[in-house]
Design a protein around this motif. Structure first.
Motif, short mmCIF file in Angstrom:
data_model
loop_
_atom_site.label_atom_id
_atom_site.label_comp_id
_atom_site.label_asym_id
_atom_site.label_seq_id
_atom_site.Cartn_x
_atom_site.Cartn_y
_atom_site.Cartn_z
N GLU A 194 0.51 -1.40 0.01
CA GLU A 194 -0.07 0.10 0.14
C GLU A 194 0.37 1.60 0.05
O GLU A 194 1.93 0.91 0.46
CB GLU A 194 -0.94 -0.33 1.15
N GLN A 195 0.48 2.27 -0.16
CA GLN A 195 0.69 3.80 0.05
C GLN A 195 1.12 4.65 1.41
O GLN A 195 0.38 4.12 1.98
CB GLN A 195 0.26 4.79 -0.47
N ARG A 196 2.74 4.65 1.40
CA ARG A 196 2.79 5.39 2.59
C ARG A 196 3.79 6.94 2.21
O ARG A 196 4.32 6.79 1.74
CB ARG A 196 3.46 3.80 3.20
N SER B 131 15.35 15.75 4.11
CA SER B 131 16.06 16.67 4.67
C SER B 131 15.96 18.20 4.58
O SER B 131 16.23 18.98 5.22
CB SER B 131 17.56 16.72 3.46
N ALA B 132 15.31 18.44 3.15
CA ALA B 132 14.35 19.44 2.89
C ALA B 132 13.30 19.80 3.34
O ALA B 132 12.86 21.07 3.43
CB ALA B 132 14.41 19.52 1.77
N GLY B 133 12.53 19.13 4.56
CA GLY B 133 11.47 19.16 5.12
C GLY B 133 10.48 18.44 4.96
O GLY B 133 8.94 18.73 4.94
N ARG B 134 10.53 18.08 3.81
CA ARG B 134 9.20 17.76 2.42
C ARG B 134 8.55 15.82 2.97
O ARG B 134 9.91 15.36 3.27
CB ARG B 134 9.63 17.69 1.68
N ALA B 135 7.87 16.34 2.92
CA ALA B 135 7.26 14.46 3.22
C ALA B 135 7.52 13.72 2.20
O ALA B 135 7.66 14.19 0.49
CB ALA B 135 5.52 14.47 3.28
N VAL B 136 7.68 12.38 2.05
CA VAL B 136 7.40 11.60 1.44
C VAL B 136 6.71 10.60 0.73
O VAL B 136 6.55 9.74 1.37
CB VAL B 136 9.26 10.71 0.84
N THR B 137 6.39 10.19 -0.13
CA THR B 137 5.84 8.88 0.09
C THR B 137 5.53 7.89 -1.88
O THR B 137 6.44 8.51 -2.26
CB THR B 137 4.26 9.71 -0.86
N VAL B 138 5.85 6.23 -0.98
CA VAL B 138 6.17 5.78 -1.72
C VAL B 138 4.32 5.18 -1.99
O VAL B 138 3.96 4.99 -1.34
CB VAL B 138 7.80 4.78 -1.03
N ALA B 139 4.12 4.96 -3.83
CA ALA B 139 3.04 4.16 -4.22
C ALA B 139 3.60 3.17 -5.53
O ALA B 139 3.64 3.51 -5.93
CB ALA B 139 2.64 5.21 -4.23
N PRO B 140 3.68 1.97 -4.71
CA PRO B 140 3.57 0.82 -5.78
C PRO B 140 2.63 0.87 -6.77
O PRO B 140 1.19 1.08 -6.54
CB PRO B 140 3.62 -0.46 -4.74
#
Length: 179
Positions: A6-8, A71-80
């Motif tokens: 699932e996407q996280r 490191s730039a303070g941004r969120a990252v979403t991993v979506a298979p």
């Protein structure tokens, strides 16, 4: 290791920026030092001696992008994603409607395989189309840009913008009549 499909979304943690900045700095320095002369080799290292495995280039690129964003303070979403898409999935990915994807398939701008009554698209083809479209959009913007100076007369600027808008509208009309 349990696999999750699932996407996280991962959020940057406070106080973690310094450690991530060190990683980004290390990677940048390593790339500057070796340029393209040597294929870099990155390893995932465990606690034991000789406990390591080389990272494929794709995994390294993903990790580098994630570390830079965090490191730039941004969120990252991993979506298979699956590598075969329906027309609706392709439309969602491209940010267009399903009928638009069907039209792109009909005019052979987007390759697809027809199985029964349904079209299936390869993810790589959809991503390639998306990149080609982005380049076309940037090229169109550059070709219709207007150079402005602070000393330009507002009436002259308005006329230049009007001419640019007409050129864009004309290009759109000619594209619609050929499609």
């Amino acid at each position: 290791m349990t696999q999750t499909w699932e996407q996280r979304t991962y959020l940057p943690r406070s106080g973690e920026g310094k450690h991530l900045a060190e990683v980004v700095s290390f990677l940048d320095a390593h790339e500057r030092r070796f340029d393209d002369r040597v294929e870099p080799r990155y390893l995932l290292v465990g606690a034991g001696a000789g406990d390591q495995v080389p990272l494929p280039a794709e995994v390294h690129a993903i990790l580098k992008q994630v570390v830079s964003a965090l490191s730039a303070g941004r969120a990252v979403t991993v979506a298979p994603h699956t590598t075969k898409l329906t027309t609706q999935q392709a439309a969602d990915l491209l940010g267009v409607t399903r009928p638009t994807v069907k039209r792109l398939i009909a005019v052979v701008e987007l390759p697809a395989e027809k199985i029964g009554t349904r079209h299936h698209l390869v993810l790589r083809d959809v991503l390639d189309y998306q990149q080609r479209r982005r380049v076309q959009q940037y090229d169109a913007l550059m070709s219709t840009s207007v150079v402005l100076d602070d000393e330009d007369d507002p009436a002259v600027v308005a006329e230049r913008l009007k001419t640019a808008r007409k050129a864009v509208a004309s290009r759109r009309r000619s594209r619609k009549t050929t499609a």
